[in-house]
Design a protein around this motif. Structure first.
Motif, PDB file in Angstrom:
ATOM      1  N   ALA A 147      -4.712  -5.924   5.963  1.00  0.00           N
ATOM      2  CA  ALA A 147      -5.565  -4.844   6.457  1.00  0.00           C
ATOM      3  C   ALA A 147      -6.564  -4.390   5.393  1.00  0.00           C
ATOM      4  O   ALA A 147      -6.233  -4.254   4.210  1.00  0.00           O
ATOM      5  CB  ALA A 147      -4.709  -3.662   6.885  1.00  0.00           C
ATOM      6  N   PRO A 149      -8.557  -1.471   3.830  1.00  0.00           N
ATOM      7  CA  PRO A 149      -8.430  -0.002   3.830  1.00  0.00           C
ATOM      8  C   PRO A 149      -9.652   0.714   4.387  1.00  0.00           C
ATOM      9  O   PRO A 149      -9.528   1.807   4.944  1.00  0.00           O
ATOM     10  CB  PRO A 149      -8.179   0.339   2.359  1.00  0.00           C
ATOM     11  CG  PRO A 149      -8.576  -0.868   1.585  1.00  0.00           C
ATOM     12  CD  PRO A 149      -8.376  -2.033   2.482  1.00  0.00           C
ATOM     13  N   THR A 152      -9.031   1.053   7.902  1.00  0.00           N
ATOM     14  CA  THR A 152      -7.963   2.025   8.137  1.00  0.00           C
ATOM     15  C   THR A 152      -8.469   3.451   8.000  1.00  0.00           C
ATOM     16  O   THR A 152      -8.102   4.328   8.789  1.00  0.00           O
ATOM     17  CB  THR A 152      -6.794   1.777   7.169  1.00  0.00           C
ATOM     18  OG1 THR A 152      -6.376   0.414   7.270  1.00  0.00           O
ATOM     19  CG2 THR A 152      -5.612   2.678   7.513  1.00  0.00           C
ATOM     20  N   ARG A 183      -1.162   9.798   4.872  1.00  0.00           N
ATOM     21  CA  ARG A 183      -1.399   8.368   4.718  1.00  0.00           C
ATOM     22  C   ARG A 183      -2.783   8.107   4.107  1.00  0.00           C
ATOM     23  O   ARG A 183      -2.953   7.186   3.315  1.00  0.00           O
ATOM     24  CB  ARG A 183      -1.278   7.676   6.067  1.00  0.00           C
ATOM     25  CG  ARG A 183      -1.126   6.158   5.970  1.00  0.00           C
ATOM     26  CD  ARG A 183       0.278   5.749   5.579  1.00  0.00           C
ATOM     27  NE  ARG A 183       1.220   6.182   6.589  1.00  0.00           N
ATOM     28  CZ  ARG A 183       1.499   5.486   7.702  1.00  0.00           C
ATOM     29  NH1 ARG A 183       0.876   4.356   7.936  1.00  0.00           N
ATOM     30  NH2 ARG A 183       2.395   5.935   8.563  1.00  0.00           N
ATOM     31  N   LEU A 187      -3.442   5.904   0.778  1.00  0.00           N
ATOM     32  CA  LEU A 187      -4.332   4.748   0.753  1.00  0.00           C
ATOM     33  C   LEU A 187      -5.437   4.911  -0.288  1.00  0.00           C
ATOM     34  O   LEU A 187      -5.850   3.946  -0.933  1.00  0.00           O
ATOM     35  CB  LEU A 187      -4.941   4.522   2.138  1.00  0.00           C
ATOM     36  CG  LEU A 187      -4.066   3.738   3.106  1.00  0.00           C
ATOM     37  CD1 LEU A 187      -4.646   3.787   4.510  1.00  0.00           C
ATOM     38  CD2 LEU A 187      -3.930   2.290   2.656  1.00  0.00           C
ATOM     39  N   ARG A 194      -4.298  -4.073  -2.274  1.00  0.00           N
ATOM     40  CA  ARG A 194      -4.360  -4.914  -1.077  1.00  0.00           C
ATOM     41  C   ARG A 194      -3.898  -6.337  -1.408  1.00  0.00           C
ATOM     42  O   ARG A 194      -4.411  -6.959  -2.333  1.00  0.00           O
ATOM     43  CB  ARG A 194      -5.785  -4.938  -0.536  1.00  0.00           C
ATOM     44  CG  ARG A 194      -5.936  -5.762   0.737  1.00  0.00           C
ATOM     45  CD  ARG A 194      -7.394  -5.816   1.179  1.00  0.00           C
ATOM     46  NE  ARG A 194      -7.544  -6.579   2.407  1.00  0.00           N
ATOM     47  CZ  ARG A 194      -8.721  -6.893   2.967  1.00  0.00           C
ATOM     48  NH1 ARG A 194      -9.842  -6.483   2.389  1.00  0.00           N
ATOM     49  NH2 ARG A 194      -8.756  -7.598   4.073  1.00  0.00           N
ATOM     50  N   TRP A 285       2.276  -3.051   2.643  1.00  0.00           N
ATOM     51  CA  TRP A 285       0.861  -2.772   2.887  1.00  0.00           C
ATOM     52  C   TRP A 285       0.582  -2.678   4.390  1.00  0.00           C
ATOM     53  O   TRP A 285      -0.193  -1.828   4.834  1.00  0.00           O
ATOM     54  CB  TRP A 285       0.018  -3.869   2.256  1.00  0.00           C
ATOM     55  CG  TRP A 285      -1.454  -3.681   2.422  1.00  0.00           C
ATOM     56  CD1 TRP A 285      -2.271  -4.307   3.320  1.00  0.00           C
ATOM     57  CD2 TRP A 285      -2.297  -2.792   1.682  1.00  0.00           C
ATOM     58  NE1 TRP A 285      -3.562  -3.871   3.188  1.00  0.00           N
ATOM     59  CE2 TRP A 285      -3.612  -2.942   2.176  1.00  0.00           C
ATOM     60  CE3 TRP A 285      -2.072  -1.905   0.639  1.00  0.00           C
ATOM     61  CZ2 TRP A 285      -4.681  -2.228   1.670  1.00  0.00           C
ATOM     62  CZ3 TRP A 285      -3.146  -1.193   0.130  1.00  0.00           C
ATOM     63  CH2 TRP A 285      -4.425  -1.350   0.647  1.00  0.00           C
ATOM     64  N   ASN A 289      -0.907   0.714   6.477  1.00  0.00           N
ATOM     65  CA  ASN A 289      -2.160   0.675   7.228  1.00  0.00           C
ATOM     66  C   ASN A 289      -1.980   0.670   8.736  1.00  0.00           C
ATOM     67  O   ASN A 289      -2.975   0.623   9.468  1.00  0.00           O
ATOM     68  CB  ASN A 289      -2.960  -0.576   6.831  1.00  0.00           C
ATOM     69  CG  ASN A 289      -3.609  -0.459   5.473  1.00  0.00           C
ATOM     70  OD1 ASN A 289      -4.758  -0.057   5.341  1.00  0.00           O
ATOM     71  ND2 ASN A 289      -2.864  -0.806   4.426  1.00  0.00           N
TER      72      ASN A 289
END
Length: 332
Positions: A147, A149, A152, A183, A187, A194, A285, A289
């Motif tokens: 994913a 970020p 996200t 969250r 992140l 990542r 991870w 996400n």
């Protein structure tokens, strides 16, 4: 129903009870004049192609021949294992007496047995699935990127907007807002971690969790629901399964059971510790996400997964804090 049972020579229905576990397909417990059966209605559009269902059925039969606890479907009078009635695909399986058990109901020894079972599944799938059936060589890296970020953060903002607009506001909205803001902060702190593309891939069950495993007494009786059978990173399936089985209601993992499970899995599957470490990082991870439960709730109005959200959302936070301890449980 009558036409379907006649096709299978399964007698006349006496009772038909829905089986309420499962989110994507419908199942029924049938009692007929010929016995007891599980009738599966395949209606998930991603997995309901009759030819693909039959290929998965042949795989489960080959696994059964190797001693893996599965419940292969029955063939009807035309020699097929899928019946298409009224445009819908069905499969009839023998009824397996058993119950589902989550990790809290397993001893440490039984947790090790669970890991050994999944390891055996992966090893046996490599024996029964011909290489030409793979979508890519088992040694090749998985093509799905982890994913991003940036995506996200955009999703978090969109979900926060849906939470604000939801009326009347309720306790679920309050928890969702709290977890989304939490969250986002996590992140922002860990965006540089990542992971790269996944490691080597192999044949996997694709959806190994407590509702897809039946126990009789203390022993696994049948692994069910092979709709997601495919080529994926094997170790990631092992990590995902552990996280589902061994999550506690407060959103922590039972690490002693995870350790017993992972040791047995590595031995049975021949997976080195480094493969499990990389898989644990990718699944961490992924969890950091992932907001599928909130997307179901706010975008689709589907609340079936709401009960899983408190523990699942707390787990991502706890796992981040206890990252080293969780990784250690998977590799030692």
């Amino acid at each position: 129903m009558g036409a379907l049972l006649r096709l299978y020579g399964a007698g006349t229905a006496l009772t038909c009870e829905p089986v309420d576990q499962g989110l994507l397909n419908r199942g029924y417990r049938l009692c007929t004049t010929r016995g007891r059966y599980f009738l599966k209605h395949h209606f998930d559009p991603d997995t309901a192609d009759p030819a693909a269902i039959e290929r998965r059925h042949r795989a489960t039969q080959r696994l059964a021949d190797l001693g893996v606890p599965v419940a292969p479907p029955l063939a009807h009078r035309e020699g097929r294992t899928v019946a298409v009635v009224g445009g819908h695909a069905y499969a009839l399986h023998p009824w397996i007496d058993g119950r589902h058990r989550h990790g809290g109901q397993l001893t440490r020894g039984q947790s090790a047995r669970l890991g050994a079972l999944l390891g055996a599944v992966h090893a046996c799938l490599e024996r029964v699935m011909p290489p030409k059936g793979r979508t890519r060589p088992a040694s090749s890296p998985h093509p799905v990127r982890s994913a991003d970020p940036a995506d996200t953060f955009a999703l978090i903002d969109a979900l926060l907007g849906r939470v604000r607009r939801h009326r009347p506001a309720d306790a679920f909205d309050e928890l969702a807002r709290h977890r989304l803001l939490e969250r986002r902060a996590l992140l922002e702190q860990h965006a540089g971690r990542r992971p790269p593309r996944g490691g080597s891939v192999g044949w996997v069950h694709g959806d190994f969790h407590p509702f897809n495993l039946l126990y009789k007494d203390d022993a696994p009786a049948a692994i069910v629901d092979w709709d997601r059978l495919g080529v994926q990173p094997r170790a990631e399936e092992a990590v995902r399964a552990a996280v589902i089985f061994f999550v506690r209601p407060g959103g922590t993992l039972d690490l002693p059971k995870v350790r017993a499970y992972a040791r047995a899995y590595r031995h049975a599957a021949g997976a080195p510790p480094a493969e499990l470490a990389a898989a644990a990082h990718r699944v961490w991870w992924e969890r950091l996400n992932d907001f599928w439960m909130l997307r179901w709730h706010y975008e689709r109005g589907d609340t079936r997964a709401d009960c899983q959200f408190p523990a699942a959302s707390a787990l991502a936070v706890w796992w981040t804090r206890e990252y080293d301890a969780v990784c250690d449980a998977f590799v030692r």
